[in-house]
Design an enzyme around this catalytic site. Structure first.
Site, short mmCIF file in Angstrom:
data_model
loop_
_atom_site.label_atom_id
_atom_site.label_comp_id
_atom_site.label_asym_id
_atom_site.label_seq_id
_atom_site.Cartn_x
_atom_site.Cartn_y
_atom_site.Cartn_z
N LEU A 1 73.92 -28.10 -48.94
CA LEU A 1 74.92 -27.07 -48.43
C LEU A 1 76.19 -26.59 -48.84
O LEU A 1 76.65 -26.87 -50.01
CB LEU A 1 75.41 -28.62 -47.55
CG LEU A 1 74.12 -29.69 -46.83
CD1 LEU A 1 74.65 -30.95 -46.01
CD2 LEU A 1 73.30 -28.91 -46.00
N ASP A 2 76.02 -25.55 -48.20
CA ASP A 2 77.03 -25.00 -48.18
C ASP A 2 78.35 -25.46 -48.61
O ASP A 2 78.68 -26.02 -47.90
CB ASP A 2 77.08 -23.07 -48.56
CG ASP A 2 77.29 -23.10 -46.57
OD1 ASP A 2 77.94 -24.10 -45.81
OD2 ASP A 2 76.29 -22.06 -45.83
N PHE A 3 79.55 -24.67 -48.86
CA PHE A 3 81.05 -24.83 -48.21
C PHE A 3 81.52 -26.06 -47.76
O PHE A 3 82.08 -26.44 -47.18
CB PHE A 3 82.32 -23.92 -49.83
CG PHE A 3 83.14 -24.19 -49.95
CD1 PHE A 3 83.57 -25.81 -50.61
CD2 PHE A 3 84.72 -24.23 -49.49
CE1 PHE A 3 85.01 -25.99 -50.91
CE2 PHE A 3 85.67 -24.13 -49.12
CZ PHE A 3 86.30 -25.32 -50.24
#
Length: 227
Positions: free
Chosen positions: A104-106
């Site tokens: 999952l991105d930042f």
């Protein structure tokens, strides 16, 4: 208990089961010091010395856990920019045992699965498997019917059409289920239409839902909870 060699190798996270079969038939696997080439061969991971490419396999108890990842955490063990990572949320006895399946991105929060089961990792991560991933998206304005049709039927992204998606709308809040895993796909789908994403949360992978798990917390689960 004896198990097929390719299953042992896959569960150790060394290779997919198919690649493990290739390693066996090419003479890269030894059991008790002897090369094994037969695909039907079995071994006891608790008793037998099993080597792949000259390296001893370490068999650990298989662990599965789910986490509700907060925003502003990296899905990596170490970050060169010294940002917080999801491993900061795990206890010391698990940090070096499990890895995340996918990312999952930042700035995305929600469901993240961790395990040390190499076979499950291959199953969930391979694009051909088409496991469902459901996201809750809050955008800056309501989506037009025409754009909803494109989201549902497939749209061009980097010169390639996306697979059909399931979309449910409640004003500016949208639930979208995709069956592929391109990099930052959901964000890019909405950005392509000029929408600004206020929040993005993954709420389901396969049959596993985030439920009431608090943000930043994790809990142990069973494999049957996932697939």
């Amino acid at each position: 208990m004896q198990e097929r060699l390719q299953k042992i190798i896959s569960q150790a996270g060394i290779a997919s089961r198919r690649h493990a079969e290739e390693l066996i038939t090419s003479g890269k696997v030894k059991v008790a010091g002897k090369i094994v080439r037969e695909l039907g061969s079995k071994a006891d991971p608790a008793k037998d010395k099993i080597e792949v490419n000259g390296k001893l396999i370490k068999i650990q108890k298989i662990v599965y856990l789910m986490m509700n990842k907060p925003r502003r955490y990296m899905t990596t063990r170490n970050d060169p920019a010294k940002r917080k990572t999801v491993f900061d949320l795990l206890p010391a006895n698990l940090k070096n045992v499990v890895w995340p399946i996918g990312r999952l991105d930042f700035n995305t929060e929600g469901l993240l699965i961790f395990t040390n089961d190499g076979e499950l990792t291959q199953t969930l991560a391979h694009p051909s498997r088409e496991h469902e991933k459901e996201y809750e998206v809050l955008i800056d304005k309501e989506v037009s019917e025409g754009r909803l049709e494109k989201l549902r039927g497939g749209m061009d992204l980097d010169g390639k059409k996306t697979a059909p998606a399931t979309v449910h709308v409640d004003g500016k809040r949208i639930h979208i289920t995709i069956r592929e895993g391109r990099n930052r796909q959901v964000r890019r789908m909405f950005s392509a239409f000029g929408y600004s994403i206020r929040s993005l949360k993954r709420v389901r992978v396969g049959k596993l839902r985030i439920g009431t798990l608090p943000l930043g917390e994790y809990k142990l689960i069973d494999k049957k909870d996932i697939i």
